[in-house]
Design a protein around this motif. Structure first.
Motif, PDB file in Angstrom:
ATOM      1  N   LYS A  20       8.113   0.556  13.374  1.00 17.33           N
ATOM      2  CA  LYS A  20       8.607   0.249  14.721  1.00 17.33           C
ATOM      3  C   LYS A  20       9.067  -1.210  14.820  1.00 17.33           C
ATOM      4  CE  LYS A  20       8.631   2.188  18.865  1.00 17.33           C
ATOM      5  NZ  LYS A  20       9.497   3.293  19.177  1.00 17.33           N
ATOM      6  N   LEU A  21       8.276  -2.137  14.293  1.00 18.97           N
ATOM      7  CA  LEU A  21       8.623  -3.555  14.362  1.00 18.97           C
ATOM      8  C   LEU A  21       9.893  -3.888  13.593  1.00 18.97           C
ATOM      9  CD1 LEU A  21       5.096  -5.158  13.894  1.00 18.97           C
ATOM     10  CD2 LEU A  21       6.568  -5.398  15.897  1.00 18.97           C
ATOM     11  N   ASN A  22      10.138  -3.153  12.517  1.00 22.48           N
ATOM     12  CA  ASN A  22      11.279  -3.449  11.648  1.00 22.48           C
ATOM     13  C   ASN A  22      12.432  -2.460  11.806  1.00 22.48           C
ATOM     14  OD1 ASN A  22      10.261  -5.768   9.830  1.00 22.48           O
ATOM     15  ND2 ASN A  22       8.553  -4.345   9.944  1.00 22.48           N
ATOM     16  N   ASN A  23      12.343  -1.619  12.826  1.00 21.52           N
ATOM     17  CA  ASN A  23      13.389  -0.629  13.108  1.00 21.52           C
ATOM     18  C   ASN A  23      13.713   0.234  11.894  1.00 21.52           C
ATOM     19  OD1 ASN A  23      13.767  -1.474  15.813  1.00 21.52           O
ATOM     20  ND2 ASN A  23      14.991  -3.195  15.067  1.00 21.52           N
ATOM     21  N   LEU A  24      12.663   0.697  11.211  1.00 22.76           N
ATOM     22  CA  LEU A  24      12.844   1.560  10.048  1.00 22.76           C
ATOM     23  C   LEU A  24      12.802   3.014  10.494  1.00 22.76           C
ATOM     24  CD1 LEU A  24      10.423  -0.231   7.537  1.00 22.76           C
ATOM     25  CD2 LEU A  24      12.903  -0.468   7.694  1.00 22.76           C
ATOM     26  N   LYS A  25      13.750   3.812  10.041  1.00 21.82           N
ATOM     27  CA  LYS A  25      13.759   5.236  10.391  1.00 21.82           C
ATOM     28  C   LYS A  25      12.865   6.042   9.467  1.00 21.82           C
ATOM     29  CE  LYS A  25      18.192   4.906  12.511  1.00 21.82           C
ATOM     30  NZ  LYS A  25      19.468   5.357  12.809  1.00 21.82           N
ATOM     31  N   ASN A  26      12.614   5.521   8.278  1.00 20.85           N
ATOM     32  CA  ASN A  26      11.705   6.174   7.342  1.00 20.85           C
ATOM     33  C   ASN A  26      10.945   5.086   6.594  1.00 20.85           C
ATOM     34  OD1 ASN A  26      13.414   5.298   5.169  1.00 20.85           O
ATOM     35  ND2 ASN A  26      14.759   7.024   5.620  1.00 20.85           N
ATOM     36  N   SER A  27      10.205   5.477   5.592  1.00 23.79           N
ATOM     37  CA  SER A  27       9.363   4.517   4.877  1.00 23.79           C
ATOM     38  C   SER A  27      10.035   3.905   3.653  1.00 23.79           C
ATOM     39  CB  SER A  27       8.050   5.197   4.470  1.00 23.79           C
ATOM     40  OG  SER A  27       7.333   5.559   5.617  1.00 23.79           O
ATOM     41  N   ASP A  28      11.319   4.134   3.477  1.00 24.53           N
ATOM     42  CA  ASP A  28      12.031   3.563   2.338  1.00 24.53           C
ATOM     43  C   ASP A  28      12.188   2.052   2.530  1.00 24.53           C
ATOM     44  OD1 ASP A  28      12.303   6.103   1.324  1.00 24.53           O
ATOM     45  OD2 ASP A  28      14.339   6.374   2.101  1.00 24.53           O
ATOM     46  N   LEU A  29      11.849   1.295   1.491  1.00 23.95           N
ATOM     47  CA  LEU A  29      11.950  -0.164   1.549  1.00 23.95           C
ATOM     48  C   LEU A  29      13.006  -0.657   0.569  1.00 23.95           C
ATOM     49  CD1 LEU A  29       8.153  -1.094   1.660  1.00 23.95           C
ATOM     50  CD2 LEU A  29       9.735  -0.797   3.566  1.00 23.95           C
ATOM     51  N   ILE A  30      13.610  -1.778   0.897  1.00 21.40           N
ATOM     52  CA  ILE A  30      14.625  -2.392   0.046  1.00 21.40           C
ATOM     53  C   ILE A  30      14.022  -3.647  -0.570  1.00 21.40           C
ATOM     54  CG2 ILE A  30      16.905  -3.480   0.009  1.00 21.40           C
ATOM     55  CD1 ILE A  30      17.586  -1.744   2.472  1.00 21.40           C
ATOM     56  N   ILE A  31      14.139  -3.765  -1.885  1.00 23.44           N
ATOM     57  CA  ILE A  31      13.609  -4.929  -2.592  1.00 23.44           C
ATOM     58  C   ILE A  31      14.236  -6.194  -2.020  1.00 23.44           C
ATOM     59  CG2 ILE A  31      13.430  -6.072  -4.839  1.00 23.44           C
ATOM     60  CD1 ILE A  31      13.484  -3.289  -6.103  1.00 23.44           C
ATOM     61  N   ASN A  32      13.410  -7.223  -1.837  1.00 28.41           N
ATOM     62  CA  ASN A  32      13.765  -8.526  -1.283  1.00 28.41           C
ATOM     63  C   ASN A  32      14.004  -8.523   0.223  1.00 28.41           C
ATOM     64  OD1 ASN A  32      13.540  -9.868  -3.762  1.00 28.41           O
ATOM     65  ND2 ASN A  32      15.644  -9.363  -4.306  1.00 28.41           N
ATOM     66  N   ALA A  33      13.860  -7.368   0.886  1.00 31.38           N
ATOM     67  CA  ALA A  33      13.936  -7.351   2.348  1.00 31.38           C
ATOM     68  C   ALA A  33      12.700  -8.044   2.897  1.00 31.38           C
ATOM     69  CB  ALA A  33      14.010  -5.918   2.857  1.00 31.38           C
ATOM     70  N   VAL A  34      12.830  -8.668   4.049  1.00 30.61           N
ATOM     71  CA  VAL A  34      11.696  -9.349   4.687  1.00 30.61           C
ATOM     72  C   VAL A  34      11.227  -8.479   5.840  1.00 30.61           C
ATOM     73  CG1 VAL A  34      10.930 -11.414   5.892  1.00 30.61           C
ATOM     74  CG2 VAL A  34      12.551 -11.619   4.002  1.00 30.61           C
ATOM     75  N   LEU A  35       9.955  -8.088   5.780  1.00 28.42           N
ATOM     76  CA  LEU A  35       9.353  -7.258   6.817  1.00 28.42           C
ATOM     77  C   LEU A  35       8.476  -8.114   7.725  1.00 28.42           C
ATOM     78  CD1 LEU A  35       8.127  -4.187   4.739  1.00 28.42           C
ATOM     79  CD2 LEU A  35      10.202  -4.358   6.107  1.00 28.42           C
ATOM     80  N   ILE A  36       8.398  -7.730   8.971  1.00 23.96           N
ATOM     81  CA  ILE A  36       7.440  -8.316   9.902  1.00 23.96           C
ATOM     82  C   ILE A  36       6.229  -7.394   9.903  1.00 23.96           C
ATOM     83  CG2 ILE A  36       6.992  -8.948  12.292  1.00 23.96           C
ATOM     84  CD1 ILE A  36      10.051  -9.292  12.579  1.00 23.96           C
ATOM     85  N   LEU A  37       5.066  -7.941   9.582  1.00 21.34           N
ATOM     86  CA  LEU A  37       3.850  -7.151   9.503  1.00 21.34           C
ATOM     87  C   LEU A  37       2.833  -7.634  10.543  1.00 21.34           C
ATOM     88  CD1 LEU A  37       3.352  -7.184   5.630  1.00 21.34           C
ATOM     89  CD2 LEU A  37       4.572  -5.489   6.996  1.00 21.34           C
ATOM     90  N   PRO A  38       2.169  -6.689  11.205  1.00 20.41           N
ATOM     91  CA  PRO A  38       1.127  -7.086  12.148  1.00 20.41           C
ATOM     92  C   PRO A  38      -0.136  -7.504  11.409  1.00 20.41           C
ATOM     93  CG  PRO A  38       1.283  -4.703  12.032  1.00 20.41           C
ATOM     94  CD  PRO A  38       2.389  -5.249  11.176  1.00 20.41           C
ATOM     95  N   LEU A  39      -0.805  -8.513  11.918  1.00 20.03           N
ATOM     96  CA  LEU A  39      -2.085  -8.935  11.350  1.00 20.03           C
ATOM     97  C   LEU A  39      -3.218  -8.206  12.064  1.00 20.03           C
ATOM     98  CD1 LEU A  39      -1.579 -12.778  10.970  1.00 20.03           C
ATOM     99  CD2 LEU A  39      -1.511 -11.049   9.182  1.00 20.03           C
ATOM    100  N   ASN A  40      -4.387  -8.246  11.470  1.00 21.70           N
ATOM    101  CA  ASN A  40      -5.593  -7.672  12.062  1.00 21.70           C
ATOM    102  C   ASN A  40      -5.480  -6.176  12.299  1.00 21.70           C
ATOM    103  OD1 ASN A  40      -6.526 -10.344  12.213  1.00 21.70           O
ATOM    104  ND2 ASN A  40      -5.616 -10.583  14.236  1.00 21.70           N
ATOM    105  N   ALA A  41      -4.778  -5.481  11.420  1.00 22.41           N
ATOM    106  CA  ALA A  41      -4.617  -4.042  11.568  1.00 22.41           C
ATOM    107  C   ALA A  41      -5.878  -3.313  11.156  1.00 22.41           C
ATOM    108  CB  ALA A  41      -3.439  -3.546  10.747  1.00 22.41           C
ATOM    109  N   VAL A  68       3.081 -11.626  10.415  1.00 22.93           N
ATOM    110  CA  VAL A  68       3.374 -12.372   9.199  1.00 22.93           C
ATOM    111  C   VAL A  68       4.620 -11.744   8.567  1.00 22.93           C
ATOM    112  CG1 VAL A  68       1.887 -10.942   7.726  1.00 22.93           C
ATOM    113  CG2 VAL A  68       2.360 -13.289   7.067  1.00 22.93           C
ATOM    114  N   GLU A  69       5.398 -12.552   7.899  1.00 20.69           N
ATOM    115  CA  GLU A  69       6.560 -12.039   7.177  1.00 20.69           C
ATOM    116  C   GLU A  69       6.153 -11.729   5.749  1.00 20.69           C
ATOM    117  OE1 GLU A  69       9.780 -14.802   7.464  1.00 20.69           O
ATOM    118  OE2 GLU A  69      10.183 -14.293   9.557  1.00 20.69           O
ATOM    119  N   TYR A  70       6.724 -10.669   5.203  1.00 17.42           N
ATOM    120  CA  TYR A  70       6.413 -10.242   3.843  1.00 17.42           C
ATOM    121  C   TYR A  70       7.707  -9.864   3.141  1.00 17.42           C
ATOM    122  CZ  TYR A  70       4.551  -7.527  -0.041  1.00 17.42           C
ATOM    123  OH  TYR A  70       4.250  -7.046  -1.294  1.00 17.42           O
ATOM    124  N   LYS A  71       7.927 -10.410   1.958  1.00 16.85           N
ATOM    125  CA  LYS A  71       9.118 -10.092   1.171  1.00 16.85           C
ATOM    126  C   LYS A  71       8.799  -8.913   0.252  1.00 16.85           C
ATOM    127  CE  LYS A  71      12.749 -12.262  -1.529  1.00 16.85           C
ATOM    128  NZ  LYS A  71      13.229 -13.508  -2.102  1.00 16.85           N
TER     129      LYS A  71
END
Length: 87
Positions: free
Chosen positions: A66-87, A35-38
């Motif tokens: 891993k899915l979003n090629n993030l090197k750390n856990s820092d997030l950018i406001i309004n970025a769209v992340l791909i999130l796995p379901l059923n985690a 699912v995509e998440y803003k």
């Protein structure tokens, strides 16, 4: 001279093959459901996981990075992340 060229070509081929085989696909056990998440202000991957009722936060955070090629856990406001379901 020919032996130097042969050694160079041989080393190049071996290095190319080792890079190809060292790459592993993202290992997820989510049956390829995503699912995509803003990202909103104040979001962290942990908080997003809590909103999604994640059971295994460590795996969720690893997979999101891993899915979003993030090197750390820092997030950018309004970025769209791909999130796995059923985690």
């Amino acid at each position: 001279m020919k032996s130097k060229i042969f050694i160079f070509v041989f080393a190049y081929v071996i290095s190319f093959m080792s890079i190809h085989f060292a790459k592993k696909p993202v290992d997820t056990s989510y049956d390829t459901q995503f699912v995509e998440y803003k990202v909103q202000s104040g979001d962290t991957i942990w908080e997003i996981g809590k909103k999604m009722n994640v059971e295994n936060f460590e795996k969720f955070i690893f997979d999101v990075k891993k899915l979003n090629n993030l090197k750390n856990s820092d997030l950018i406001i309004n970025a769209v992340l791909i999130l796995p379901l059923n985690a």
